[in-house]
Design a protein around this motif. Sequence first.
Motif, PDB file in Angstrom:
ATOM      1  N   UNK A 171       0.853  -1.186   0.000  1.00 56.54           N
ATOM      2  CA  UNK A 171       0.000   0.000   0.000  1.00 56.54           C
ATOM      3  C   UNK A 171       0.887   1.234   0.000  1.00 56.54           C
ATOM      4  N   UNK A 172       0.479   2.261  -0.730  1.00 57.07           N
ATOM      5  CA  UNK A 172       1.283   3.473  -0.830  1.00 57.07           C
ATOM      6  C   UNK A 172       0.379   4.692  -0.967  1.00 57.07           C
ATOM      7  N   UNK A 173      -0.354   5.030   0.109  1.00 58.21           N
ATOM      8  CA  UNK A 173      -1.304   6.151   0.010  1.00 58.21           C
ATOM      9  C   UNK A 173      -0.645   7.519   0.009  1.00 58.21           C
ATOM     10  N   UNK A 174       0.658   7.590   0.267  1.00 56.68           N
ATOM     11  CA  UNK A 174       1.368   8.859   0.178  1.00 56.68           C
ATOM     12  C   UNK A 174       1.793   9.402   1.531  1.00 56.68           C
ATOM     13  N   UNK A 175       2.893  10.159   1.532  1.00 57.56           N
ATOM     14  CA  UNK A 175       3.384  10.793   2.744  1.00 57.56           C
ATOM     15  C   UNK A 175       3.699   9.780   3.828  1.00 57.56           C
ATOM     16  N   UNK A 176       3.572  10.169   5.103  1.00 58.15           N
ATOM     17  CA  UNK A 176       3.880   9.237   6.197  1.00 58.15           C
ATOM     18  C   UNK A 176       2.924   8.058   6.265  1.00 58.15           C
ATOM     19  N   UNK A 177       1.775   8.165   5.550  1.00 60.60           N
ATOM     20  CA  UNK A 177       0.846   7.030   5.541  1.00 60.60           C
ATOM     21  C   UNK A 177       1.452   5.810   4.854  1.00 60.60           C
ATOM     22  N   UNK A 178       2.354   6.021   3.886  1.00 56.78           N
ATOM     23  CA  UNK A 178       2.926   4.881   3.169  1.00 56.78           C
ATOM     24  C   UNK A 178       3.762   3.992   4.083  1.00 56.78           C
ATOM     25  N   UNK A 179       4.784   4.510   4.787  1.00 58.87           N
ATOM     26  CA  UNK A 179       5.517   3.607   5.678  1.00 58.87           C
ATOM     27  C   UNK A 179       4.650   3.061   6.799  1.00 58.87           C
ATOM     28  N   UNK A 180       3.707   3.848   7.292  1.00 61.53           N
ATOM     29  CA  UNK A 180       2.841   3.359   8.367  1.00 61.53           C
ATOM     30  C   UNK A 180       2.010   2.172   7.890  1.00 61.53           C
ATOM     31  N   UNK A 181       1.367   2.289   6.719  1.00 61.73           N
ATOM     32  CA  UNK A 181       0.557   1.190   6.212  1.00 61.73           C
ATOM     33  C   UNK A 181       1.411  -0.053   5.953  1.00 61.73           C
ATOM     34  N   UNK A 182       2.652   0.149   5.482  1.00 64.70           N
ATOM     35  CA  UNK A 182       3.518  -0.999   5.188  1.00 64.70           C
ATOM     36  C   UNK A 182       3.889  -1.732   6.473  1.00 64.70           C
ATOM     37  N   UNK A 183       4.366  -1.006   7.496  1.00 65.46           N
ATOM     38  CA  UNK A 183       4.783  -1.686   8.721  1.00 65.46           C
ATOM     39  C   UNK A 183       3.588  -2.129   9.556  1.00 65.46           C
ATOM     40  N   UNK A 184       2.386  -1.674   9.197  1.00 66.19           N
ATOM     41  CA  UNK A 184       1.182  -2.197   9.839  1.00 66.19           C
ATOM     42  C   UNK A 184       0.681  -3.460   9.152  1.00 66.19           C
ATOM     43  N   UNK A 219       7.599  -4.315  13.405  1.00 64.74           N
ATOM     44  CA  UNK A 219       6.559  -3.524  14.047  1.00 64.74           C
ATOM     45  C   UNK A 219       7.192  -2.506  14.991  1.00 64.74           C
ATOM     46  N   UNK A 220       6.494  -1.408  15.182  1.00 61.78           N
ATOM     47  CA  UNK A 220       6.937  -0.338  16.070  1.00 61.78           C
ATOM     48  C   UNK A 220       5.812  -0.041  17.060  1.00 61.78           C
ATOM     49  N   UNK A 221       5.756  -0.824  18.137  1.00 66.19           N
ATOM     50  CA  UNK A 221       4.700  -0.661  19.121  1.00 66.19           C
ATOM     51  C   UNK A 221       5.165   0.348  20.177  1.00 66.19           C
ATOM     52  N   UNK A 222       4.442   1.446  20.358  1.00 61.06           N
ATOM     53  CA  UNK A 222       4.861   2.452  21.349  1.00 61.06           C
ATOM     54  C   UNK A 222       4.814   1.890  22.771  1.00 61.06           C
ATOM     55  N   UNK A 223       5.655   2.461  23.638  1.00 64.19           N
ATOM     56  CA  UNK A 223       5.697   2.076  25.050  1.00 64.19           C
ATOM     57  C   UNK A 223       5.265   3.246  25.928  1.00 64.19           C
ATOM     58  N   UNK A 224       4.728   2.900  27.090  1.00 62.41           N
ATOM     59  CA  UNK A 224       4.361   3.934  28.047  1.00 62.41           C
ATOM     60  C   UNK A 224       5.570   4.324  28.897  1.00 62.41           C
ATOM     61  N   UNK A 225       5.346   5.179  29.896  1.00 58.66           N
ATOM     62  CA  UNK A 225       6.450   5.686  30.713  1.00 58.66           C
ATOM     63  C   UNK A 225       7.149   4.584  31.488  1.00 58.66           C
ATOM     64  N   UNK A 226       6.465   3.467  31.713  1.00 61.68           N
ATOM     65  CA  UNK A 226       7.053   2.354  32.446  1.00 61.68           C
ATOM     66  C   UNK A 226       7.692   1.312  31.533  1.00 61.68           C
ATOM     67  N   UNK A 227       7.703   1.587  30.229  1.00 66.84           N
ATOM     68  CA  UNK A 227       8.303   0.666  29.285  1.00 66.84           C
ATOM     69  C   UNK A 227       7.379  -0.428  28.789  1.00 66.84           C
ATOM     70  N   UNK A 228       6.110  -0.376  29.157  1.00 66.65           N
ATOM     71  CA  UNK A 228       5.144  -1.382  28.719  1.00 66.65           C
ATOM     72  C   UNK A 228       4.546  -0.993  27.371  1.00 66.65           C
ATOM     73  N   UNK A 229       4.239  -1.999  26.544  1.00 66.81           N
ATOM     74  CA  UNK A 229       3.621  -1.718  25.255  1.00 66.81           C
ATOM     75  C   UNK A 229       2.218  -1.132  25.457  1.00 66.81           C
ATOM     76  N   UNK A 230       1.907  -0.123  24.662  1.00 69.88           N
ATOM     77  CA  UNK A 230       0.620   0.548  24.767  1.00 69.88           C
ATOM     78  C   UNK A 230      -0.388  -0.074  23.802  1.00 69.88           C
ATOM     79  N   UNK A 251      12.796  -1.186  15.842  1.00 74.81           N
ATOM     80  CA  UNK A 251      11.578  -2.006  15.903  1.00 74.81           C
ATOM     81  C   UNK A 251      11.395  -2.643  17.276  1.00 74.81           C
ATOM     82  N   UNK A 252      10.137  -2.781  17.668  1.00 76.28           N
ATOM     83  CA  UNK A 252       9.832  -3.529  18.889  1.00 76.28           C
ATOM     84  C   UNK A 252       9.757  -5.023  18.598  1.00 76.28           C
ATOM     85  N   UNK A 253       9.368  -5.387  17.382  1.00 76.92           N
ATOM     86  CA  UNK A 253       9.254  -6.774  16.957  1.00 76.92           C
ATOM     87  C   UNK A 253       9.728  -6.866  15.510  1.00 76.92           C
ATOM     88  N   UNK A 254      10.365  -7.975  15.156  1.00 75.90           N
ATOM     89  CA  UNK A 254      10.649  -8.303  13.758  1.00 75.90           C
ATOM     90  C   UNK A 254      10.198  -9.738  13.581  1.00 75.90           C
TER      91      UNK A 254
END
Length: 389
Positions: A171-184, A219-230, A251-254
Amino acid sequence: MKLLQTSVLASALALAAAAGAPSPAHAVDALELVNATLDQASDLAALPRQQVQLKRPPFVHDHDQVAKGGPKVVQFTLPIVEEEIVIDGEGTKMHAMTFGGSIPGPLMVVHEGDYVEVTLVNLASNAMPHNIDFHAATGALGGGDLTVIQPGEEVTLRWKATRPGTFVYHCAPGGPMTPWHVVAGMHGTIMVLPRDGLKDGDGKPLRYDRAYYVGETEFYIPRDANGNFKSYASHAESLPDTLAAMKGLVPSHIVFNGAVGALAGDNAMTSKVGETLLLVHSQANRDTRPHLIGGHGDYVWEEGKFNNAPLKDLETWFIRGGSAGAALYTFHQPGLHVYLNHNLIEAVLLGAAAHIKVDGDKWNHDLMTTPSPVGAIKPDTDLSLPVAK
């Protein structure tokens, strides 16, 4: 056809505007140009059509390794599915975007000279626009320029397979959406076989008994202040944090095929001693280094292009980010084989590993054996190495 005309027209007007042309005054001329271009398309009414039922990776739909007859129109239907998935044994969740409901999207197989006709369906339950860019196709951003569809819409794209090999689509919808859709999750592979099948470097035919498709994703899963995946309630809610995590390039996961352990244990790929396996491996974003523990790459198209002679007897091969490669191996020993990314940190700690269970009645002791069983070290054994002089 009207949607195709409108999309091409929009692209033509955008290009004209970028070049400084007064696009509104030339809209009629542009539409006439589009119509003239469409009239130049090949007349395919006489060609046979084949509707293909795609399979969820790692499995591959039925196909001929050597083409029967002349070119045909090969038809695929590819629904886009947005859904929350679990990506590891800890219950980590992410909002995935997928082709066909799987990560990666299904492997499509055609032959050189065939016409690929893909109906892309953006389900009404989805939240975002999507499209598809085929690296194997020619023009219009690989089809991405002609296939942008909103939720509840569908579009059919047809293109001619002119180059044999394995090629990524995404998928390549353009701008930052392209890498986001790919890694999603929105990436897959199409394999364009030579009409007379695969060949070694001397032109001799090569065949395989089974084919599997492994799609590697980070994958790039964000973490909270305690280091836990959100976790998040929606794709939109996750976007700001996910983009920030992606910019860190850590990456958080490969993983292979959408989750840690997706191709291990009960989900392992299978084969038999004496069988030749074709492994197609893609990575739409990052470089990777596939390796088969206890085996080799007998023939490897590292760049995925079948017009080039395959490399032979590789221990590890290299798949460039944004590409797919293929390897053939004939199994000689039964038992568990591990197939992994030989950046061992990414394989062991982040998840880029799979299993292949190989059936066979006899172990070949000539290839490997243990003439001395495991036991205690003999006393007074001198294990020092001589110093070179």
